[in-house]
Enzyme design. Structure first.
Site, PDB file in Angstrom:
ATOM      1  N   ASP A   1     -72.629  18.109  41.915  1.00 39.72           N
ATOM      2  CA  ASP A   1     -71.963  17.239  40.931  1.00 39.72           C
ATOM      3  C   ASP A   1     -70.715  16.585  41.521  1.00 39.72           C
ATOM      4  O   ASP A   1     -69.972  17.215  42.261  1.00 39.72           O
ATOM      5  CB  ASP A   1     -71.476  18.066  39.727  1.00 39.72           C
ATOM      6  CG  ASP A   1     -72.604  18.485  38.805  1.00 39.72           C
ATOM      7  OD1 ASP A   1     -73.778  18.223  39.110  1.00 39.72           O
ATOM      8  OD2 ASP A   1     -72.290  19.087  37.753  1.00 39.72           O
TER       9      ASP A   1
ATOM     10  N   ASP B   1     -82.212  18.592  33.881  1.00 42.56           N
ATOM     11  CA  ASP B   1     -81.494  19.456  34.816  1.00 42.56           C
ATOM     12  C   ASP B   1     -82.393  20.604  35.285  1.00 42.56           C
ATOM     13  O   ASP B   1     -83.502  20.773  34.761  1.00 42.56           O
ATOM     14  CB  ASP B   1     -80.224  19.988  34.122  1.00 42.56           C
ATOM     15  CG  ASP B   1     -79.075  20.171  35.108  1.00 42.56           C
ATOM     16  OD1 ASP B   1     -79.321  20.370  36.310  1.00 42.56           O
ATOM     17  OD2 ASP B   1     -77.902  20.129  34.668  1.00 42.56           O
TER      18      ASP B   1
END
Ligand code: NAG
Ligand code: NAG
Ligand code: NAG
Length: 339
Positions: A235, A174
């Site tokens: 997301d 990430d």
């Protein structure tokens, strides 16, 4: 009618809602840029990832069945192997954020939360491998993970070695808590090379372009040289609005991102949320069809212990999976927009 045709016709029925028409890409002509040379992800990665459904639930006292814990992954592994998931291609069982202890150990290594993962990651990996599956894990290029656990900045080599040592097969990396574009690019590249140096085959899932877009347009040729897949956009959530926003982004940027996809490197529109609560039947069919056409990694985020037979049949549809797993690896794109 084959299942695929049924899917296609369902998608057509949704035409006015959906307003998209994708077609397999044959004419985009350009040779695909060089891929990360690790021999992996020659077709889009398939598996399961905990994030959308289980998020950062660390409350195992009150919610022992839905907290991020060893128990959850052992149970999902068991089901992936026994309920036909592995047989149709779902191979990677992936841990997302919130698996770590709040601090590194005395030698600077990441460690799993000892209450929630009493056997540690190595034992979990052994179990997952014994089921014929592979294990994915999560870390972050910056100073902290998105949920605030230890980041890998300054520890790329030691973290790559730790993951390889545990028997990890995929890393989702990430991009939170990274203070500059230079640290972001250097970090993603450094980790790619560090994973390679371990000698272990580890799929490398990046979020590099997602964190780069707000600042400047990513160089996808370069990203493809370092990553097996890469997230471009926000997301996914368990809602049609989220699916639509991902499709809108993908089609608006298709000229930039479609040509670069191919064996070894893929655009990642994020998880399949089929089998959860937010999508109607037709919307679930649509996500499956379009993710297949987009040559997207098929990473489900749902509760395989409690999933309807309908959702299971859709996710295990071999004809649709065959489109996604086509060895040519050409990503479909929007041909025209139907109003
Ligand atoms: C590391 O990279 C080299 C080429 O740069 C490649 O031949 C080799 O297979 C890679 N090893 C792993 C474990 O990915
Ligand atoms: C991590 O924090 C240190 C100290 O504040 C800072 O110098 C460094 O740039 C940070 N790294 C990233 C990737 O944000
Ligand atoms: C993008 O990266 C590739 C490969 O690293 C490089 O050859 C190319 O010059 C870069 N393009 C731009 C516009 O910087």
């Amino acid at each position: 009618m084959t299942a695929t045709m049924k899917l296609v016709s369902s998608v057509r029925r949704l035409g006015c809602v959906l307003a998209f028409c994708f077609l397999a890409l044959f004419l985009w002509g350009l040779p695909v840029a060089r891929a990360l040379d690790n021999g992996l992800a020659m077709t889009p990665t398939m598996g399961w990832l905990h994030w959308e459904r289980f998020m950062c639930n660390v409350n195992c006292q009150e919610e022992p069945d839905s907290c991020v814990s060893e128990k959850l992954f052992l149970q999902i592994a068991e089901i992936m192997a026994s309920d036909g998931w592995k047989d149709v291609g779902y191979e990677y069982l992936c841990i997302d954020d919130c698996w770590m202890a709040p601090e590194r150990d005395s030698e600077g290594r990441l460690q799993a939360d000892s209450k929630r993962f009493p056997g540690g990651i190595r034992r979990l990996a052994n179990y997952v491998h014994s089921k014929g599956l592979k294990l994915g894990i999560y870390a972050d290029v910056g100073n902290k993970t998105c949920a605030g656990f230890p980041g890998s900045f300054g520890y790329y080599d030691i973290d790559a070695e730790t993951f390889a040592d545990w028997g990890v097969d995929l890393l989702k990396f990430d991009g939170c808590y990274c203070d500059s574009i230079k640290h972001l690019a250097d970090g993603y590249k450094h980790m790619s090379l560090a994973l390679n140096r371990t000698g272990r085959s580890i799929v490398y899932s990046c979020e590099w372009p997602l964190y780069m877009w707000p600042i400047f347009k990513p160089n996808y040729t370069e990203i493809r040289e370092y990553c097996n897949h890469w997230r471009n956009f926000a997301d996914v959530y368990d809602s049609w609005q989220s699916i639509r926003s991902i499709l809108d982004w993908t089609t608006s940027n298709q000229e930039r991102i479609v040509p670069v996809a191919g064996p070894g490197g893929w655009n990642d529109p994020d998880m399949l949320v089929i089998g959860n609560f937010g999508l109607s039947r037709d919307q679930q069919i649509t996500q499956m069809a379009l993710w297949a056409i987009m040559a997207a990694p098929l990473l489900m985020s749902n509760d395989l212990r409690h999933i309807s037979l309908e959702a299971k049949a859709l996710l295990q549809d071999k004809d649709v999976i065959a489109i996604n797993q086509d060895p040519l690896g050409k990503q479909g794109y929007r041909l025209r927009k139907v109003q």
